[in-house]
Design a protein around this motif. Structure first.
Motif, PDB file in Angstrom:
ATOM      1  N   ASN A  42       0.799  -1.221   0.000  1.00 14.31           N
ATOM      2  CA  ASN A  42       0.000   0.000   0.000  1.00 14.31           C
ATOM      3  C   ASN A  42       0.838   1.279   0.000  1.00 14.31           C
ATOM      4  O   ASN A  42       0.434   2.296   0.533  1.00 14.31           O
ATOM      5  N   ARG A  43       1.987   1.233  -0.631  1.00 12.18           N
ATOM      6  CA  ARG A  43       2.792   2.445  -0.801  1.00 12.18           C
ATOM      7  C   ARG A  43       2.152   3.293  -1.902  1.00 12.18           C
ATOM      8  O   ARG A  43       1.549   2.767  -2.824  1.00 12.18           O
ATOM      9  N   HIS A  44       2.317   4.595  -1.824  1.00 12.89           N
ATOM     10  CA  HIS A  44       1.657   5.490  -2.773  1.00 12.89           C
ATOM     11  C   HIS A  44       2.578   6.034  -3.863  1.00 12.89           C
ATOM     12  O   HIS A  44       2.103   6.703  -4.776  1.00 12.89           O
ATOM     13  N   ARG A  45       3.855   5.760  -3.749  1.00 15.30           N
ATOM     14  CA  ARG A  45       4.791   6.134  -4.808  1.00 15.30           C
ATOM     15  C   ARG A  45       5.766   4.993  -5.031  1.00 15.30           C
ATOM     16  O   ARG A  45       6.246   4.389  -4.068  1.00 15.30           O
ATOM     17  N   LEU A  46       6.080   4.710  -6.275  1.00 16.87           N
ATOM     18  CA  LEU A  46       7.023   3.658  -6.589  1.00 16.87           C
ATOM     19  C   LEU A  46       8.413   4.056  -6.113  1.00 16.87           C
ATOM     20  O   LEU A  46       8.814   5.209  -6.219  1.00 16.87           O
ATOM     21  N   SER A  47       9.147   3.085  -5.551  1.00 15.55           N
ATOM     22  CA  SER A  47      10.510   3.361  -5.110  1.00 15.55           C
ATOM     23  C   SER A  47      11.403   2.187  -5.469  1.00 15.55           C
ATOM     24  O   SER A  47      10.935   1.135  -5.837  1.00 15.55           O
TER      25      SER A  47
END
Length: 199
Positions: free
Chosen positions: A194-199
């Motif tokens: 549920n991360r909101h930005r790809l890393s």
């Protein structure tokens, strides 16, 4: 042994507001939903292969992303969302008002109190586990992106973590929420959910 990396992204907000949208309500992404997806992934394109649910809210974005970055795309019917039976397309507020006992029962027991005609979660697990393992096996050592749904994401995590289906719904999966799974020498590990930005 080269590791296989799998990113999952839930579709963004669809048109039509909050409602039970399983595999029988095929709404497209809203303008906000497109923005959510584009913001989550930015300009990154680290994948070797994109896989997508056939539902419009996943497939159209996956096709746009694949075309923009010249990446191969495969539509995987097995990644379709869990069926919600008689509640397909109906608003949560409508069900809560019209069928309060059934609505509350589903919240308390998502395994034993499915809506009439809904896909049982053990059947969903069997379907998703089979398709997921087939795809991971087909792309050893590659980096995959799967554009899918909250129910599919939960079922994949449930399969990998051997978690009982009644516990899946303790996981929040937001619109355009990202999950990363790494398959290595000692099996699968979940790097984030549920991360909101790809890393």
């Amino acid at each position: 042994m080269r590791e296989t990396l799998v990113d999952l992204i839930r579709h963004g907000e669809p048109t039509g507001g909050r409602r039970y949208r399983g595999n029988g309500a095929d709404d497209p992404l809203s303008p906000l939903g497109w923005t959510q997806m584009r913001q989550a992934l930015g300009d990154a394109a680290p994948w070797d292969q994109i896989l997508s649910s056939p539902m419009t809210r996943c497939r159209l974005f996956a096709a746009e992303l694949a075309g923009r970055h010249r990446l191969p795309l495969a539509i995987e019917p097995g990644f379709i969302e869990v069926g919600m039976g008689a509640w397909e397309g109906r608003a949560h507020t409508e069900i809560a008002a019209a069928e309060p006992a059934a609505y509350e029962a589903l919240q308390r027991d998502p395994v034993g109190c499915r809506p009439p005609g809904a896909e049982p979660l053990d059947r969903l697990l069997a379907r998703i586990a089979r398709v997921y393992e087939r795809q991971v096996t087909a792309y050893p050592g590659r980096h995959l992106l799967i554009v899918c749904h909250a129910g599919v994401t939960r079922a994949i995590l449930g399969h990998l973590l051997r978690a009982e289906a009644e516990r899946w719904y303790r996981l929040r999966v937001d619109y355009a929420g990202l999950t990363r799974i790494r398959h290595g020498r000692f099996g699968a590990s979940v790097e984030y959910v549920n991360r909101h930005r790809l890393s």
